[in-house]
Design an enzyme around this catalytic site. Structure first.
Site, PDB file in Angstrom:
ATOM      1  N   ASP A 173       0.852  -1.193   0.000  1.00  0.00           N
ATOM      2  CA  ASP A 173       0.000   0.000   0.000  1.00  0.00           C
ATOM      3  C   ASP A 173       0.887   1.243   0.000  1.00  0.00           C
ATOM      4  OD1 ASP A 173      -1.736   2.092   0.414  1.00  0.00           O
ATOM      5  OD2 ASP A 173      -2.898   1.097   1.974  1.00  0.00           O
ATOM      6  N   HIS A 222       0.429   8.305   3.421  1.00  0.00           N
ATOM      7  CA  HIS A 222       1.105   7.712   4.576  1.00  0.00           C
ATOM      8  C   HIS A 222       2.611   7.999   4.600  1.00  0.00           C
ATOM      9  CE1 HIS A 222      -2.647   5.670   5.225  1.00  0.00           C
ATOM     10  NE2 HIS A 222      -2.591   5.147   4.020  1.00  0.00           N
ATOM     11  N   ILE A 228      -0.391   9.877   7.998  1.00  0.00           N
ATOM     12  CA  ILE A 228      -1.087   9.030   8.970  1.00  0.00           C
ATOM     13  C   ILE A 228      -0.711   7.571   8.753  1.00  0.00           C
ATOM     14  CG2 ILE A 228      -2.987  10.667   9.177  1.00  0.00           C
ATOM     15  CD1 ILE A 228      -4.639   8.798   7.370  1.00  0.00           C
ATOM     16  N   GLY A 242      -4.822   2.510   8.000  1.00  0.00           N
ATOM     17  CA  GLY A 242      -5.866   1.928   8.839  1.00  0.00           C
ATOM     18  C   GLY A 242      -5.736   0.417   8.956  1.00  0.00           C
TER      19      GLY A 242
END
Length: 301
Positions: free
Chosen positions: A191, A196, A211, A214
């Site tokens: 990913d 990110h 961030i 998730g």
């Protein structure tokens, strides 16, 4: 504000089955993923969640290309991939995943497109099979929220089942102490969303800094459940679902609280769970529910 002129042809989009994709992994991928979710070197049952973005090669990829895939969803106008955030995720294990990895077929189906006013939800089911389409390993349902692309008078979607935590002390609590480089490590599993990793992009789409994925926190929750309530045996893990409530920033400490509940049949037990960032006392994953077998299932394929 809604994007002017944006409107989805739901009848064309929902039910569409994409071309089958080839995906692949090996033991090295299992190790890398395990490190990304703070675990020792062993395959985790949540590993298949990364395969749709990883694909069938072992190189770095472009997130926008992997999200777009080789074909577009009929009835879906173009939208900004940088507006995508993960809303909800479920995973059901049907057959234990091969410990050696291998080549697999990934079948993707759009099962819902919903107008939430402030944005749009695209719900997708992904079914993972062996190369001969004889063994069904798992089903993954992902809800993607696209910020700013609502308000086109589409269906609102069904009301989700609620799993509120019991009004008592949790049966188990586990801590996932993420590292400041956690997102940079986790992204190596496939990913490569720049949200990110790129500190210049994050503020432009509403976050002060990059961030954590998730699904990294999600995988940590699954590992916590297996470790605390399934005797650290991944073959007792059956399913998991949860909602991503707010972001985690790399370096923060995630506290995962778990409550045992009655299973939906005599072979399983239920687990309600919530994850929060201790430093900010902020809930980051809620409406969590997992199912574990009371005894281990056969691991041999």
């Amino acid at each position: 504000m809604p994007v002017e002129g944006f409107k989805v042809d739901v009848e064309k989009a929902v039910g569409y089955v994409f071309q089958t994709e080839k995906v692949a992994c090996n033991k090295r991928d299992f190790i890398l993923y395990a490190l990304g979710v703070d675990k020792d070197f062993a395959p985790l049952p949540t590993y298949p969640l990364v395969l749709s973005l990883k694909g069938n090669d072992y190189n770095v990829n472009l997130f926008k290309d992997r999200m777009g895939g080789k074909e577009s969803l009929p009835g879906m106008p173009p939208y900004d991939p940088n507006k995508i955030v993960h809303g909800e995720q479920s995973l059901e294990i049907i057959t234990p995943f091969p410990v050696e990895g291998g080549q697999f077929n990934l079948r993707k189906t759009c099962i819902g497109v919903y107008d939430k006013g402030s944005g749009m939800v695209i719900e997708t089911a992904l079914d993972l099979f062996d190369e001969q389409d004889k063994v069904h390993y798992c089903r993954m349902i992902s809800s993607t929220f696209v910020r700013g692309y609502g308000g086109w008078n589409g269906p609102k979607g069904p009301k989700a089942t609620s799993y509120p935590p019991p009004q008592r002390q949790p049966d188990a609590v586990e801590i996932f102490a993420s590292q400041v480089n956690q997102a940079l490590l986790y992204r190596l599993s496939g990913d490569y969303n720049p949200l990110h990793a790129d500190p210049e992009l994050s503020p432009r789409i509403g976050f002060p800094k990059p961030i954590l994925h998730g699904l990294c926190s999600y995988g940590a929750c699954a590992h916590a459940i297996i470790k605390a309530l399934a005797n650290n045996n991944p073959y007792r893990f059956k399913s998991i679902q949860a909602r991503f409530a707010s972001p985690v920033f790399p370096g923060e400490t995630i506290e995962i609280s778990m409550w045992k509940t009655a299973g939906k049949d005599n072979k399983t037990e239920g687990v309600i769970f919530v994850a929060k960032v201790k430093e900010r006392d902020a809930i980051v994953i809620n409406n969590g529910y997992a199912t574990i077998y009371k005894t281990a299932q056969p691991s041999k394929l």
